[in-house]
Motif scaffolding. Structure first.
Motif, PDB file in Angstrom:
ATOM      1  N   TYR A 227      34.377  34.910  36.663  1.00 29.57           N
ATOM      2  CA  TYR A 227      35.703  34.332  36.444  1.00 29.57           C
ATOM      3  C   TYR A 227      36.267  34.713  35.077  1.00 29.57           C
ATOM      4  CZ  TYR A 227      39.257  30.803  35.476  1.00 29.57           C
ATOM      5  OH  TYR A 227      40.427  30.163  35.117  1.00 29.57           O
ATOM      6  N   LEU A 228      35.399  34.728  34.057  1.00 25.45           N
ATOM      7  CA  LEU A 228      35.852  35.022  32.692  1.00 25.45           C
ATOM      8  C   LEU A 228      35.799  36.506  32.366  1.00 25.45           C
ATOM      9  CD1 LEU A 228      34.054  32.076  30.876  1.00 25.45           C
ATOM     10  CD2 LEU A 228      36.519  32.309  31.252  1.00 25.45           C
ATOM     11  N   LYS A 358      38.550  33.842  27.158  1.00 24.97           N
ATOM     12  CA  LYS A 358      39.660  33.731  28.097  1.00 24.97           C
ATOM     13  C   LYS A 358      40.677  34.860  27.926  1.00 24.97           C
ATOM     14  CE  LYS A 358      41.805  31.639  31.418  1.00 24.97           C
ATOM     15  NZ  LYS A 358      41.231  31.677  32.777  1.00 24.97           N
TER      16      LYS A 358
END
Length: 360
Positions: A227-228, A358
Motif C-alpha cells: 500500500y505504501l 506516504k
C-alpha cells in the motif's frame, strides 16, 4: 523466550496466542525495558558513585561543565541490559535480524566499555585511542553487514531506496557492504559526538528508534508495504520489538539523565545506540530516511568535520567550539535551552522521515 513458551501454552489455551502479535510484544517490550531501567537505575547510580566511577571532564571544554566532574558514568550499561533482557524475553529468537542487531549492540557496547574504563580508572580523558576504537568498530560493523549481505535473498534487500520517489531504487550489489558499513559505523560515532549534554543524545535516539520500529513493522507486512510502495522484507517486522525495547530503556535512562544529570551513558551507551540505529536502518532499507530523522546527529558530526577542515586549511575556526552544541553554549545559551531545542528539531525531522512513507 517467552514467545516460545506462549506458543507452547497456546496448544492448551488459545488465549496465549495473543503473544504472537507483534503489536502486543512491542508494547510488552517497551514496558519491560522501561520498568527494568527505572527499577535498577537507582542501584546502578549508587554503586557507580560508591566506586567513584565518575565522569572525567576535558579541561578545554566549556567551563560550565567542570561542575559535572565525578558524575557517575558508564550508565549506558543500564540501557544495554534493559534492551537485551527485554528482547530476549519478547522477540522471536529464530529471527536472524534480531540476533544481528543484538550482537551489534553488545559488541559496540563492549568497545565503549573499554573506552570508558580507560577514562575512569586510568584517568585518561582520551580513553581508547581513536585508531583502535575505529578499528574495532570497523571489524564488528563489517562482520554484521557482510553477514546480512550473505543472507540476502531478494533484490530489495540490497537496493538503495530513495524517499519521495516511487520507483527510484539502486541495485548496489557488493557496494551494499561498503555503504552499510558506513551507515553503521558513522551513526555509532555520530551519536557519540552528540552525547555532550544532559539528555541531548538519548531522547533523539528514542524518537528515531520508535520511528524505525514503525517502519520495520510496515516493511515486514506484505499488505502495508504494498500500500505504501515500500520494499517488503519478510522478517524485518520483528525488529519493532527491539526498537520498542530501545525506546523503553532510553526513556528509563532519561529519567536519571535529564538535566541536571545523575548519570551519564558514556561511550558504552552512545556507541552501541548509534550502531543499533544504523544497522536497523540498513536491515529495513531506509538509510536515507535515517539520515533525515537523525539530522541532529548528522549536524553534530558535520560541525566537527567542518571545524577540523577549516582549522587545518585556514587556521581559523567556524564555530566557537565543536560539536555544535558547545558553540551555542559558548554563545550564552543555557544548557537546558540547547537540549530542548535540539529535541524539538528531532521531533520535526522524525515527522518528516515518517512522511516519506506516504509521499512517494
Amino acid at each position: 523466550m517467552l514467545l516460545w513458551l506462549a506458543n507452547h501454552l497456546a496448544q492448551f489455551n488459545p488465549d496465549f496466542s495473543v503473544f504472537q502479535y507483534l503489536s502486543v510484544r512491542a508494547i510488552l517490550g517497551v514496558l519491560t525495558a522501561l520498568t527494568l531501567s527505572l527499577l535498577i537505575g537507582p542501584t546502578v547510580i549508587r554503586r557507580l558513585t560508591n566506586q567513584k566511577i565518575g565522569q572525567v571532564v576535558r579541561q578545554d571544554g566549556p567551563q560550565s561543565h567542570l561542575s559535572k566532574a565525578g558524575t557517575p558514568t558508564m550508565g549506558g550499561a543500564l540501557i544495554l541490559v534493559s534492551i537485551l533482557f527485554s528482547c530476549l524475553l519478547w522477540s522471536d529468537l529464530n529471527n536472524h535480524y534480531v540476533w544481528v542487531v543484538m550482537l551489534v549492540t553488545a559488541s559496540f557496547g563492549a568497545i565503549g566499555w573499554v573506552d570508558d574504563y580507560r577514562k575512569v580508572f586510568e584517568r585518561n580523558p582520551k580513553g581508547l585511542p581513536g585508531k583502535w576504537k575505529y578499528f574495532w568498530q570497523s571489524v564488528f560493523g563489517a562482520i554484521a553487514v557482510i553477514y546480512l549481505y550473505s543472507k540476502s535473498v531478494s533484490p530489495a534487500e540490497t537496493q538503495l531506496f530513495v524517499p519521495f520517489f516511487k520507483n527510484v531504487a539502486w541495485n548496489m550489489g557488493v557496494f551494499y557492504v561498503f555503504f552499510s558499513y558506513f551507515i553503521v559505523v558513522g551513526f555509532s560515532n555520530a551519536v557519540n559526538l552528540t552525547d555532550g549534554l544532559d539528555g541531548l543524545a538519548i531522547l533523539p535516539s528514542v524518537m528515531v528508534a520508535a520511528a524505525l520500529g514503525v517502519i520495520a513493522y510496515l516493511t515486514g507486512n506484505s499488505e502495508f508495504s504494498a500500500y505504501l510502495n515500500i520494499p517488503y522484507l519478510p522478517g524485518t517486522g520483528e525488529l519493532v520489538v527491539y526498537c520498542s525495547a530501545l525506546a523503553g530503556a532510553g526513556l528509563g535512562f532519561l529519567w536519571f539523565n535529564t538535566y541536571p544529570a545523575q548519570i551519564f551513558m558514556g561511550d558504552v551507551g552512545a556507541l552501541s545506540l548509534g550502531a543499533a540505529l544504523g544497522v536497523v536502518a540498513v536491515m529495513i532499507r531506509h538509510e536515507i530516511v535515517l539520515v533525515i530523522m537523525g539530522g541532529v546527529f548528522v549536524m553534530e558530526t558535520v560541525s566537527v568535520m567542518l571545524q577540523v577542515a577549516s582549522f587545518k586549511l585556514t587556521g581559523k575556526r567556524i564555530f566557537r567550539m565543536a560539536p555544535i552544541h558547545h558553540h551555542f553554549e559558548l554563545k550564552g545559551w543555557p544548557e537546558p535551552r540547547v537540549i530542548v531545542r535540539f529535541w524539538i528539531i528531532t521531533i520535526i525531522l522524525v515527522l518528516i522521515g515518517l512522511a516519506t512513507l506516504k509521499f512517494r
